[in-house]
Design a protein around this motif. Structure first.
Motif, mmCIF file in Angstrom:
data_model
loop_
_atom_site.group_PDB
_atom_site.id
_atom_site.type_symbol
_atom_site.label_atom_id
_atom_site.label_comp_id
_atom_site.label_asym_id
_atom_site.label_seq_id
_atom_site.Cartn_x
_atom_site.Cartn_y
_atom_site.Cartn_z
ATOM 1 N N GLU A 84 0.811 -1.223 0.000
ATOM 2 C CA GLU A 84 0.000 0.000 0.000
ATOM 3 C C GLU A 84 0.843 1.272 0.000
ATOM 4 O O GLU A 84 0.433 2.309 0.516
ATOM 5 C CB GLU A 84 -0.991 0.004 1.171
ATOM 6 N N ARG B 298 -8.510 4.694 -0.574
ATOM 7 C CA ARG B 298 -8.540 4.302 0.837
ATOM 8 C C ARG B 298 -7.132 4.090 1.384
ATOM 9 O O ARG B 298 -6.836 4.489 2.511
ATOM 10 C CB ARG B 298 -9.364 3.024 1.019
ATOM 11 N N TYR B 299 -6.237 3.486 0.576
ATOM 12 C CA TYR B 299 -4.895 3.212 1.088
ATOM 13 C C TYR B 299 -4.114 4.502 1.328
ATOM 14 O O TYR B 299 -3.279 4.573 2.231
ATOM 15 C CB TYR B 299 -4.124 2.267 0.156
ATOM 16 N N LYS C 88 -5.502 5.967 4.519
ATOM 17 C CA LYS C 88 -4.978 5.193 5.640
ATOM 18 C C LYS C 88 -3.575 5.658 6.005
ATOM 19 O O LYS C 88 -3.258 5.853 7.187
ATOM 20 C CB LYS C 88 -4.974 3.710 5.269
ATOM 21 N N TYR C 89 -2.728 5.857 4.990
ATOM 22 C CA TYR C 89 -1.366 6.317 5.263
ATOM 23 C C TYR C 89 -1.396 7.702 5.902
ATOM 24 O O TYR C 89 -0.690 7.957 6.886
ATOM 25 C CB TYR C 89 -0.527 6.366 3.986
#
Length: 443
Positions: free
Chosen positions: A190, A296-297, A300-301
């Motif tokens: 990711e 989304r990834y 998230k990060y």
């Protein structure tokens, strides 16, 4: 809105809040680290650190000059992987992206005692040639040669690159196959940008986050020497003989849905108390309310990275209730009037505390009333502006001014000094803003 849709939206909000809170929870992070370490030992793997290098990325050029030191200073299996451009979904305003990255890299390189050979982006044919050479190397030669090859690319030294080509150098097709395979690995962990390190479930983007990786490796007892300094330490100016007055203004561009913005206010206040500058708050509409999307990834990060940056600077973060949509619009509608009363910065600050530290709904009328009263302003006057539309034109004007500095994200900072203005963005560039303030105050 039906009762069913209301319930559905409520549940979706609750689920998302739980996800965001889990992403920022340090106890969960530490448990996951223990889990990854147990799996690593069970599988008999060395401490494998993956590094994704992108030749056309200015930040990768800076990192290229440090990875050999990283490899020598830590008992790790450093695995460098050449990749191409980041996924399109992760790059907003592509026409501004590369230009801004280059100007930012040029600014920060000297503080990491790193050379940057050009103020222009490299030509495509040089990037291609450099990619062919790098993709043909084994990992040890890659680590030892990447800084030199990157320098040839960025300095436009085609002759030097061509001299490295031999019968073992991959063709363009072979190189593209290697990059495609490496990008599959990048996607699996990711990651999405060049200059990113990946180690056992966590990502570290660029020289700005290399210290987190180093500290984690040190905690695992992997440093090869007793030297306590990090290879990623930057050299900063110590402020002395600062004048008491100046005409410097620092324009601050926040948005109400930005995790990074939520952790910056204390440091902005510190700048104002340390130097004779005036802070002017110019909010903008959140990216997700400007028809932009974030995978989304990437979200998230961003959230995980904000959490560790918050811990570094000792500010709370993680109990979240997103203000996107109507809550943000209601809050923004009061800003012009509040700013006229001299409380614009504090108002946005309090809203961000509510959304990202307390999980409160800033769109509720009772919340806004209490906040106005806490700011020692009259609710009867403020309420006259609630849900009005005048704020929209103001925020759009702020966005356009922000874009003039090649910035599309928040928090953006614009140091105004006559016609010689300085614009940068990111909560991790406050130190650079401070450097520029010091430089201008000493002129």
């Amino acid at each position: 809105m039906t009762i069913i849709s209301t319930i559905r939206n409520f549940l979706a909000s609750k689920v998302m809040s739980r996800v965001l809170n889990d992403w920022s929870d340090q106890s969960i992070l530490l448990k996951k680290r223990e889990k990854f370490e147990l799996i690593r030992k069970k599988e008999g793997r060395q401490h494998q650190v993956f590094y994704f290098h992108e030749l056309s990325d200015p930040y990768s050029h800076i990192t290229a000059q440090l990875i050999s030191k990283l490899n020598k200073n830590y008992d790790i299996d450093l695995i460098p992987l050449l990749v191409g451009d980041p996924p399109k979904a992760t790059v907003h305003e592509p026409n501004l992206y590369r230009k801004y990255c280059l100007s930012d890299a040029l600014r920060i390189a000297p503080f990491y005692q790193v050379e940057f050979p050009s103020s222009t982006l490299p030509e495509d044919n040089l990037i291609l040639l450099g990619q062919r050479v790098l993709s043909s190397l084994d990992k040890d030669n890659f680590i030892n040669s990447v800084a030199e090859i990157s320098n040839f690319v960025w300095s436009g030294n085609q002759e030097a690159l061509e001299a490295l080509v031999d019968d073992k150098t991959l063709s363009k097709q072979g190189m593209l196959s290697v990059i495609s395979s490496n990008e599959e690995k990048r996607d699996k962990v990711e990651a999405y940008m060049g200059s990113t390190f990946s180690y056992e479930g966590e990502l570290y983007w660029g020289v700005d986050r290399l210290d987190y990786l180093e500290e984690r490796l040190i905690d695992l007892g992997l440093k090869n020497n007793l030297n306590k300094s990090l290879i990623s330490e930057k050299k900063q100016t110590i402020a002395t003989n600062i004048p008491q007055e100046s005409n410097l203004e620092l324009e601050f561009y926040p948005s109400l849905n930005s995790p990074y913005t939520s952790i910056v206010f204390e440091r902005v206040k510190e700048l104002e108390s340390s130097y004779p500058i005036k802070i002017i708050t110019k909010p903008v509409l959140p990216m997700l309310m400007r028809n932009m999307t974030i995978p989304r990834y990437k979200a998230k990060y961003i959230f995980k990275d904000t959490a560790r940056e918050a811990r570094k600077y000792g500010v709370p973060f993680g109990k979240v209730k997103s203000p996107l949509g109507k809550p943000a619009e209601r809050a923004y509608s009061l800003f012009p009037w509040i700013d006229q009363q001299g409380k614009g910065f504090e108002y946005i600050y309090r809203l961000m505390i509510a959304s990202f530290r307390k999980g409160e709904d800033i769109g509720e009328k009772r919340y806004l009333r209490k906040l106005i009263e806490d700011l020692q302003l009259e609710w009867n006057e403020a309420e006259k502006h609630l849900d009005s539309d005048g704020w929209k034109e103001i925020l759009e004007k702020n966005r356009l001014i922000m874009y003039e500095g090649r910035s599309w994200g928040v928090p953006t900072f614009k140091l105004v000094d006559g016609e010689n203005n300085f614009t940068t963005w990111g909560q991790d560039r406050i130190w650079l803003v401070e450097e520029e303030i010091i430089k201008r105050l000493k002129q």
